[in-house]
Scaffold this motif. Structure first.
Motif, PDB file in Angstrom:
ATOM      1  N   ALA A   1      60.610 227.514  78.828  1.00 53.01           N
ATOM      2  CA  ALA A   1      60.387 226.593  77.709  1.00 53.01           C
ATOM      3  C   ALA A   1      61.563 225.634  77.540  1.00 53.01           C
ATOM      4  N   LEU A   2      62.783 226.157  77.686  1.00 51.22           N
ATOM      5  CA  LEU A   2      63.971 225.314  77.540  1.00 51.22           C
ATOM      6  C   LEU A   2      64.064 224.278  78.659  1.00 51.22           C
ATOM      7  N   ARG A   3      63.590 224.636  79.840  1.00 49.80           N
ATOM      8  CA  ARG A   3      63.640 223.680  80.951  1.00 49.80           C
ATOM      9  C   ARG A   3      62.629 222.543  80.763  1.00 49.80           C
ATOM     10  N   ARG A   4      61.688 222.728  79.857  1.00 52.52           N
ATOM     11  CA  ARG A   4      60.738 221.641  79.566  1.00 52.52           C
ATOM     12  C   ARG A   4      61.286 220.662  78.526  1.00 52.52           C
ATOM     13  N   VAL A   5      62.334 221.056  77.820  1.00 57.64           N
ATOM     14  CA  VAL A   5      62.859 220.223  76.737  1.00 57.64           C
ATOM     15  C   VAL A   5      63.363 218.860  77.218  1.00 57.64           C
ATOM     16  N   PRO A   6      64.179 218.784  78.291  1.00 57.93           N
ATOM     17  CA  PRO A   6      64.625 217.452  78.740  1.00 57.93           C
ATOM     18  C   PRO A   6      63.469 216.515  79.055  1.00 57.93           C
ATOM     19  N   GLY A   7      62.400 217.046  79.659  1.00 61.52           N
ATOM     20  CA  GLY A   7      61.240 216.220  79.971  1.00 61.52           C
ATOM     21  C   GLY A   7      60.535 215.725  78.720  1.00 61.52           C
ATOM     22  N   LEU A   8      60.435 216.603  77.696  1.00 58.90           N
ATOM     23  CA  LEU A   8      59.816 216.202  76.434  1.00 58.90           C
ATOM     24  C   LEU A   8      60.607 215.075  75.778  1.00 58.90           C
ATOM     25  N   LEU A   9      61.926 215.211  75.772  1.00 56.91           N
ATOM     26  CA  LEU A   9      62.771 214.187  75.172  1.00 56.91           C
ATOM     27  C   LEU A   9      62.662 212.865  75.929  1.00 56.91           C
ATOM     28  N   TRP A  10      62.624 212.952  77.252  1.00 60.07           N
ATOM     29  CA  TRP A  10      62.558 211.721  78.033  1.00 60.07           C
ATOM     30  C   TRP A  10      61.219 211.014  77.831  1.00 60.07           C
ATOM     31  N   ARG A  11      60.142 211.764  77.821  1.00 57.41           N
ATOM     32  CA  ARG A  11      58.824 211.152  77.654  1.00 57.41           C
ATOM     33  C   ARG A  11      58.677 210.494  76.276  1.00 57.41           C
TER      34      ARG A  11
ATOM     35  N   HIS B   1      70.520 214.747  76.289  1.00 60.96           N
ATOM     36  CA  HIS B   1      69.580 213.626  76.336  1.00 60.96           C
ATOM     37  C   HIS B   1      70.320 212.287  76.328  1.00 60.96           C
ATOM     38  N   ARG B   2      71.344 212.179  75.494  1.00 57.19           N
ATOM     39  CA  ARG B   2      72.133 210.944  75.459  1.00 57.19           C
ATOM     40  C   ARG B   2      72.742 210.648  76.820  1.00 57.19           C
ATOM     41  N   ARG B   3      73.311 211.686  77.433  1.00 58.71           N
ATOM     42  CA  ARG B   3      73.929 211.503  78.746  1.00 58.71           C
ATOM     43  C   ARG B   3      72.872 211.103  79.775  1.00 58.71           C
ATOM     44  N   ARG B   4      71.706 211.715  79.721  1.00 58.99           N
ATOM     45  CA  ARG B   4      70.663 211.385  80.681  1.00 58.99           C
ATOM     46  C   ARG B   4      70.245 209.928  80.545  1.00 58.99           C
ATOM     47  N   CYS B   5      70.093 209.469  79.313  1.00 56.88           N
ATOM     48  CA  CYS B   5      69.680 208.077  79.091  1.00 56.88           C
ATOM     49  C   CYS B   5      70.743 207.112  79.597  1.00 56.88           C
ATOM     50  N   LEU B   6      72.008 207.385  79.311  1.00 53.46           N
ATOM     51  CA  LEU B   6      73.073 206.475  79.738  1.00 53.46           C
ATOM     52  C   LEU B   6      73.298 206.544  81.250  1.00 53.46           C
ATOM     53  N   ASP B   7      73.116 207.719  81.841  1.00 52.67           N
ATOM     54  CA  ASP B   7      73.218 207.819  83.307  1.00 52.67           C
ATOM     55  C   ASP B   7      72.104 207.008  83.964  1.00 52.67           C
ATOM     56  N   ARG B   8      70.904 207.092  83.392  1.00 51.74           N
ATOM     57  CA  ARG B   8      69.795 206.308  83.942  1.00 51.74           C
ATOM     58  C   ARG B   8      70.057 204.815  83.772  1.00 51.74           C
ATOM     59  N   ALA B   9      70.618 204.431  82.637  1.00 56.39           N
ATOM     60  CA  ALA B   9      70.961 203.032  82.415  1.00 56.39           C
ATOM     61  C   ALA B   9      71.998 202.546  83.430  1.00 56.39           C
ATOM     62  N   ALA B  10      73.008 203.373  83.698  1.00 58.86           N
ATOM     63  CA  ALA B  10      74.038 202.992  84.675  1.00 58.86           C
ATOM     64  C   ALA B  10      73.423 202.788  86.054  1.00 58.86           C
ATOM     65  N   ALA B  11      72.491 203.663  86.426  1.00 63.07           N
ATOM     66  CA  ALA B  11      71.829 203.513  87.727  1.00 63.07           C
ATOM     67  C   ALA B  11      71.010 202.225  87.773  1.00 63.07           C
ATOM     68  N   LEU B  12      70.319 201.897  86.697  1.00 59.17           N
ATOM     69  CA  LEU B  12      69.507 200.680  86.669  1.00 59.17           C
ATOM     70  C   LEU B  12      70.385 199.432  86.711  1.00 59.17           C
TER      71      LEU B  12
ATOM     72  N   ILE C   1      66.771 197.063  80.200  1.00 60.66           N
ATOM     73  CA  ILE C   1      67.323 198.390  80.511  1.00 60.66           C
ATOM     74  C   ILE C   1      67.488 199.196  79.223  1.00 60.66           C
ATOM     75  N   ALA C   2      67.972 198.539  78.166  1.00 61.16           N
ATOM     76  CA  ALA C   2      68.135 199.222  76.882  1.00 61.16           C
ATOM     77  C   ALA C   2      66.809 199.821  76.422  1.00 61.16           C
ATOM     78  N   HIS C   3      65.735 199.029  76.496  1.00 62.18           N
ATOM     79  CA  HIS C   3      64.418 199.535  76.094  1.00 62.18           C
ATOM     80  C   HIS C   3      63.949 200.654  77.013  1.00 62.18           C
ATOM     81  N   GLU C   4      64.178 200.502  78.315  1.00 62.91           N
ATOM     82  CA  GLU C   4      63.718 201.500  79.281  1.00 62.91           C
ATOM     83  C   GLU C   4      64.302 202.876  78.994  1.00 62.91           C
ATOM     84  N   VAL C   5      65.558 202.918  78.559  1.00 65.59           N
ATOM     85  CA  VAL C   5      66.202 204.220  78.335  1.00 65.59           C
ATOM     86  C   VAL C   5      66.142 204.657  76.872  1.00 65.59           C
ATOM     87  N   GLY C   6      65.360 203.926  76.043  1.00 64.41           N
ATOM     88  CA  GLY C   6      65.066 204.436  74.714  1.00 64.41           C
ATOM     89  C   GLY C   6      65.828 203.830  73.556  1.00 64.41           C
ATOM     90  N   TYR C   7      66.637 202.784  73.793  1.00 64.12           N
ATOM     91  CA  TYR C   7      67.387 202.182  72.691  1.00 64.12           C
ATOM     92  C   TYR C   7      66.558 201.099  72.015  1.00 64.12           C
TER      93      TYR C   7
END
Length: 345
Positions: free
Chosen positions: A243-253, A291-302, A313-319
């Motif tokens: 269940a905990l391993r599903r949490v990052p995916g829920l937050l990202w979606r 989740h914050r780190r994941r969003c900013l890491d994805r932004a850095a890659a983009l 990019i800001a919109h893509e990662v949830g800002y």
């Protein structure tokens, strides 16, 4: 039964070269590039992703992992005492089992340092679990020579065996500053005349952080597998871990309207307290920080991989706005999104 591949020998030796070549040939197709990197692209039946190996003139290899293995994957290793490896897990998880250190998971945001002694064990990846990491491999004697050439003096001692074991399993807070420059290496994807020089510069920064961490000696974080809080990790049932391993995916979606901790707890059939303590035990950080780190890491890659405007990019990662994103990015990376893109182009 999952096949266990084997790696052996000190970095740069004939044994190491032979076992590494056999391993890569068994799982991937090699793609030579003009920038000094060999990209091993996983065969479809093995999984998805690449393992990229870049050899630097200093005698170190930079290995970048972005892989998800189908059906799980295990690699056995047997390295002599001079083998040096420093690995930062950017995202995902890898299980380590070693004869002297015991067993543990190298998780997102953690750094592992091989002990100064022979090691023998197995690393394992779960079925379909994405693992992103960057590793520096070489020899301890080569590292001493390299640091001496920079005027850094002798490499400080690595400390007691118990501390060295915790560092190898990614449990040391003292090594966290090493993650920053290694992550920059992971994110730097564009070919350019200064690419190898950039990677060498980030290697120097990572080694400087390593020397500082080793010089500081054993801290309470180093002495306790529980990390900064000094408390034992909660025991998690298999269904709780799943269940905990599903949490990052829920937050990202739902990143444009993130669920609250109470929402996540209900979705996971847990109390909020169980969710937060279990998540920290599993990932080494809080739910929202992860989740914050994941969003900013994805932004850095983009920023590096695309020419998208910062607002997109800001919109893509949830800002909600480019301004909020820019503020968060500067706090995290110490520079603006535009300057980060320019530095990594």
């Amino acid at each position: 039964m999952t096949r266990v591949h084997q790696l052996a020998g000190v970095a740069g030796s004939a044994v190491s070269e032979a076992t590494s070549a056999a391993y890569y040939a068994s799982i991937a197709q090699a793609e030579e590039s003009g920038d000094g990197t060999v990209r091993h692209r996983l065969r479809p039946e093995v999984g998805d992703g690449t393992i990229e190996v870049t050899s630097l003139r200093s005698g170190f290899d930079i290995v970048r992992y972005d892989v998800a293995f189908a059906g799980g994957h295990q690699v056995g290793f047997r390295f002599p005492g001079d083998h040096f490896e420093l690995e930062h897990c950017v995202d995902g998880r890898m299980h380590i089992r070693e004869a002297g250190a015991g067993a543990g998971d190298l998780r997102a945001r953690s750094v592992a340092l091989s002990p100064r002694g022979a090691i023998d064990g197995v690393v394992a990846h779960g079925d379909g679990e994405r693992y992103r990491a960057v590793s520096v491999t070489g020899t301890w004697s080569g590292l001493e020579s390299y640091l001496g050439g920079l005027g850094a003096g002798a490499l400080p001692p690595t400390g007691p065996e118990s501390v060295a074991r915790d560092r190898y399993l990614g449990r040391s807070a003292a090594l966290r500053p090493v993650a920053g420059p290694l992550e920059e290496i992971f994110l730097h994807r564009r070919s350019s005349p200064g690419r190898l020089l950039f990677m060498e510069s980030r290697l120097v920064a990572a080694l400087a952080a390593l020397v500082d961490g080793l010089s500081a000696g054993a801290s309470p974080d180093d002495a306790s597998p529980a990390g900064a809080r000094g408390r034992a990790e909660p025991s998690l049932a298999d269904h709780e871990t799943a269940a905990l391993r599903r949490v990052p995916g829920l937050l990202w979606r739902e990143r444009h309207a993130p669920p609250t901790l109470a929402d996540l707890a209900r979705a996971s059939s847990m109390s909020v307290r169980r969710l937060t303590t279990g998540f920290r035990a599993l990932y080494g950080t809080s739910v929202m920080e992860y989740h914050r780190r994941r969003c900013l890491d994805r932004a850095a890659a983009l920023l590096v991989e695309t020419d998208w405007p910062v607002s997109r990019i800001a919109h893509e990662v949830g800002y909600a706005s480019a301004g909020n994103f820019g503020y968060a990015f500067r706090r995290d990376r110490g520079t603006s999104p535009a300057r980060f893109r320019q530095a990594h182009s």
